[in-house]
Design an enzyme around this catalytic site. Structure first.
Site, PDB file in Angstrom:
ATOM      1  N   LYS A 122    -155.057  70.758 -36.576  1.00  0.00           N
ATOM      2  CA  LYS A 122    -155.519  71.003 -37.939  1.00  0.00           C
ATOM      3  C   LYS A 122    -154.342  71.370 -38.845  1.00  0.00           C
ATOM      4  O   LYS A 122    -153.302  71.843 -38.359  1.00  0.00           O
ATOM      5  CB  LYS A 122    -156.516  72.172 -37.948  1.00  0.00           C
ATOM      6  CG  LYS A 122    -157.828  71.902 -37.244  1.00  0.00           C
ATOM      7  CD  LYS A 122    -158.693  73.155 -37.258  1.00  0.00           C
ATOM      8  CE  LYS A 122    -160.018  72.916 -36.562  1.00  0.00           C
ATOM      9  NZ  LYS A 122    -160.917  72.052 -37.333  1.00  0.00           N
ATOM     10  N   ARG A 174    -168.869  69.086 -29.938  1.00  0.00           N
ATOM     11  CA  ARG A 174    -169.908  68.240 -29.349  1.00  0.00           C
ATOM     12  C   ARG A 174    -169.597  67.945 -27.874  1.00  0.00           C
ATOM     13  O   ARG A 174    -170.500  67.695 -27.084  1.00  0.00           O
ATOM     14  CB  ARG A 174    -170.042  66.951 -30.155  1.00  0.00           C
ATOM     15  CG  ARG A 174    -168.844  66.046 -30.118  1.00  0.00           C
ATOM     16  CD  ARG A 174    -168.784  65.080 -31.283  1.00  0.00           C
ATOM     17  NE  ARG A 174    -168.467  65.762 -32.527  1.00  0.00           N
ATOM     18  CZ  ARG A 174    -168.394  65.170 -33.712  1.00  0.00           C
ATOM     19  NH1 ARG A 174    -168.649  63.871 -33.813  1.00  0.00           N
ATOM     20  NH2 ARG A 174    -168.113  65.860 -34.796  1.00  0.00           N
TER      21      ARG A 174
END
Length: 493
Positions: A277, A351
């Site tokens: 990030k 996920r």
């Protein structure tokens, strides 16, 4: 420490309290309690309204001191807005703003008459619970990692009483939900060098040990390898902190009754892995375990209420770090379900741990599975900070969760989970890709999870926008604890 809640016994003009709270509408209509104070002061309240010193503008607060004829040392007048448009949302705002004002006062206790105000479509129990939860939310202070200060203000709000006869059950529910919210907030606010996967598992175990009827099992890396949780373990392999899968059970309905299941994403820090990030704002990624914190808080509240249901809570706790052993874009992972997953982005890791947790929880044959996760920035773009994203193919379950959110002002908004979106997850190298491209990112994340819940009533809550307040001083909110607990209360009824 959770605020202590009680019911007010005395009249507003005679109660001996450091501060009392009454409401005023924008069209200068006094609530019943405010009218009693006005009578006791010989018209003093109306004179202040007429002079403009007090306004009924929605959310406004005015503090009055030592009113003649009133026993309380302070009177906090809260603006309720237009009396003709007053509704549940306006009540919630008034409760929050009055509690925010109380937090800044040197008072240990207060008494509120906001709960006497008529709210269309809401009963006395709802008003009391809403006001109590707002008070506790605002009174919360994070102190765990601060050095104690000798000159710190000694007096903080510790208890609050509300007008409302015979609402003892509402107080019990408010106390339990507030405790669950605080449990979740404290986990979310702790720094990741403290709140790592082992810490989360330890908190679950500590709670179970302290409560009869609760069991806790913590799966270690070897256990997960034996189960074939290659997707979860792929995310975990770059971190020095080993993953944990904490499994809590509450058997409130007895043997033979299928449980409700809560599953939470517990990424204790998310660097993004190899798909790292940007550095700006990365400190907020300690909040990436707030889905796990939320389901744990809901479990805590359900147990405190001793709800007559069976409940399973599964928390996947993992740290996502860049390392020489990290999983990579283009890796293919084999999930516990047997489905293979092509990793296109290591920052779509939530996920990947959830899919194995969702497969694992099916061993309990739950009647409903609900997962909560700070899953996608796309959901924040779509819904902002006010509503969590809700995805399910079960219309009845969607309606029940939406109603629970509306009842607690922990609101959600349903997004489509149509099979039309599934094609975006097609892969040339595995059964499914872990991202679906730049469009409808929140929905394709939900579609990914849906592949692991076939045959079950399942709903997904994306709380990326609602689980914490933005900025360097932003705190965890404890959402979606109120929504989940209300849903479970409704089912237990």
């Amino acid at each position: 420490m959770t605020l202590k809640f009680s019911l007010a016994q005395a009249a507003p003009e005679t109660v001996d309290s450091p501060c009392i709270i009454v409401g005023l509408y924008e069209d200068r209509v006094l609530t019943s309690a405010a009218a009693r104070l006005d009578e006791a002061t010989g018209g003093g309240i109306k004179r202040l309204v007429a002079s403009g010193d007090i306004t009924g503008k929605a959310g406004s607060t005015t503090l009055l001191f030592n009113l003649s004829g009133v026993t309380a040392a302070r009177v906090l007048v809260v603006g309720l807005g237009d009396s003709k448009k007053f509704d549940a949302a306006a009540f919630h705002r008034a409760a929050n703003e009055s509690a925010r004002a109380l937090k800044g006062l040197p008072v240990a206790s207060a008494t509120s008459w906001l709960t006497e105000v008529d709210v269309p479509g809401r009963d006395a129990a709802w008003k009391l619970r809403t006001a109590a939860l707002a008070a506790d939310l605002q009174a919360y202070r994070y102190t765990a990692t601060f050095k104690p200060k000798d000159n710190a203000r000694a007096v903080h709000l510790e208890s609050i009483a509300f007008a409302g006869d015979g609402q003892d059950r509402a107080l019990v529910e408010a106390d339990a939900i507030a405790g669950g919210v605080r449990f979740a907030r404290e986990l979310g606010n702790l720094p990741p060098n403290i709140c790592n996967p082992a810490w989360i598992a330890a908190q679950a175990k500590t709670f179970a040990d302290a409560h009869d009827g609760v069991s806790c099992e913590v799966l270690e890396r070897d256990d997960m390898q034996a189960l074939g949780m290659g997707s979860l373990l792929g995310v975990a392999q770059g971190s020095a902190n080993p993953p944990k899968l904490a499994v809590l059970q509450w058997n409130g309905a007895g043997n033979g009754v299928k449980p409700y299941a809560l599953v939470g994403k517990g990424i204790t820090f998310d660097t993004g892995g190899i798909s790292i990030k940007p550095s700006a704002g990365m400190e907020e990624m300690k909040f990436d375990m707030c889905g796990a914190a939320g389901v744990l808080g809901a479990f805590v509240a359900a147990v405190e209420l001793r709800l007559p249901i069976n409940l399973v809570c599964v928390v996947a706790a993992v740290e996502n770090m860049p390392d020489g052993n990290s999983y990579r874009p283009s890796d293919v992972l084999t999930s516990m379900s047997g489905l293979t997953i092509e990793v296109l982005n290591t920052d779509a890791e939530g996920r990947l741990i959830l899919c194995d947790a969702l497969t694992y929880v099916q061993k309990f044959e739950p009647q409903v599975i609900i997962d909560a996760a700070t899953l996608t920035g796309a959901c924040v773009v779509a819904l902002g900070k006010h509503a969590s994203g809700l995805m399910t193919k079960d219309d009845e379950l969607a309606d029940q969760l939406l109603a629970a959110g509306n009842a607690t002002h922990d609101r959600a908004w349903r997004l489509p989970l149509w099979d039309d979106y599934q094609g975006q997850l097609d892969s040339g190298f595995a059964d499914v890709a872990n991202i679906g491209g730049k469009y409808a990112g929140a929905i394709t994340a939900g579609c990914f999870l849906a592949r692991f819940t076939n045959g079950y009533r399942w709903a997904h809550l994306d709380v990326a926008g609602t689980a914490w307040d933005e900025g360097r001083k932003g705190l965890a909110t404890g959402r979606p604890v109120p929504l989940l607990v209300q849903y479970l209360i409704d089912r237990s009824a």
